[in-house]
Write a protein that holds these residues in place. Structure first.
Motif, short mmCIF file in Angstrom:
data_model
loop_
_atom_site.label_atom_id
_atom_site.label_comp_id
_atom_site.label_asym_id
_atom_site.label_seq_id
_atom_site.Cartn_x
_atom_site.Cartn_y
_atom_site.Cartn_z
N ILE A 1 -7.30 1.05 5.90
CA ILE A 1 -7.91 -0.40 5.19
C ILE A 1 -7.16 -1.59 5.37
O ILE A 1 -7.73 -2.52 5.47
N ALA A 2 -5.74 -1.26 5.76
CA ALA A 2 -4.81 -2.73 5.79
C ALA A 2 -5.16 -3.10 7.20
O ALA A 2 -5.01 -4.31 7.34
N LEU B 1 -3.76 10.33 2.26
CA LEU B 1 -3.95 9.02 1.42
C LEU B 1 -3.27 7.91 2.16
O LEU B 1 -3.91 6.90 2.14
N HIS B 2 -2.09 8.17 2.52
CA HIS B 2 -1.43 6.84 3.24
C HIS B 2 -2.20 6.57 4.47
O HIS B 2 -2.13 5.35 4.87
N GLY B 3 -2.49 7.62 5.39
CA GLY B 3 -3.38 7.12 6.35
C GLY B 3 -4.68 6.42 6.18
O GLY B 3 -4.89 5.35 6.82
N PHE B 4 -5.22 6.70 5.03
CA PHE B 4 -6.55 6.01 4.51
C PHE B 4 -6.20 4.78 4.32
O PHE B 4 -6.58 3.40 4.56
N LEU B 5 -4.77 4.31 3.52
CA LEU B 5 -4.51 3.10 3.04
C LEU B 5 -4.19 2.30 4.46
O LEU B 5 -4.25 1.11 4.39
N PHE C 1 0.72 -1.27 -0.01
CA PHE C 1 -0.03 0.15 -0.12
C PHE C 1 0.73 1.20 -0.14
O PHE C 1 0.60 2.37 -0.57
N HIS C 2 2.17 1.19 0.67
CA HIS C 2 2.92 2.24 0.75
C HIS C 2 3.47 2.49 -0.61
O HIS C 2 3.48 3.99 -1.13
N ALA D 1 -3.96 4.90 11.66
CA ALA D 1 -4.22 5.76 10.47
C ALA D 1 -3.79 7.25 10.84
O ALA D 1 -3.06 7.94 10.02
N LEU D 2 -4.10 7.72 11.84
CA LEU D 2 -3.95 9.06 12.28
C LEU D 2 -2.25 9.06 12.60
O LEU D 2 -1.65 10.38 12.17
#
Length: 117
Positions: free
Chosen positions: A66-67, A59-63, A22-23, A74-75
């Motif tokens: 999800i993971a 966006l990375h926090g959202f990914l 994801f990253h 996420a935060l």
């Protein structure tokens, strides 16, 4: 005992591989060239460079959400990714160091996700 250790490693590496994939997607597929350029544009008065960094980090926090399904991770990802990218864009360290910090955070998130989930 061996079975328990294998299960632990399996779950940890599952999270780690998912977060790393994801990253890479977030940094190299979902980040167009204009975002990379504008994150470093400290002179632009229309949209401050920090907003480009924050949107990319979100966006990375959202990914990560999800993971792992863990909102605090996420935060934390948004915070760590923002600070890391900000200092990279300021020229404080190289792209390699930037990626090393990102991957180190993924190790921490993976272990945390394994413990919590």
């Amino acid at each position: 005992m061996i079975i328990i250790r294998n299960q632990i490693l399996h779950e940890f590496f599952y999270y780690l591989m998912l977060l790393i994939i994801f990253h890479l997607i977030g940094d190299f597929i979902f980040q167009p060239t204009y975002v990379v350029i504008r994150k470093k544009d400290f002179e632009n008065k229309n949209i401050d460079h920090k907003w480009w960094i924050i949107s990319h980090s979100s966006l990375h926090g959202f990914l990560v959400l999800i993971a792992t399904g863990i909102d605090i991770l996420a935060l934390l990802e948004i915070l760590v990714h923002s600070v890391t990218d900000y200092y990279k864009c300021k020229g404080k360290y190289s792209f390699s160091t930037d990626q090393l910090i990102h991957f180190a955070s993924k190790i921490v998130w993976s272990y945390t996700a394994y413990i919590i989930n």
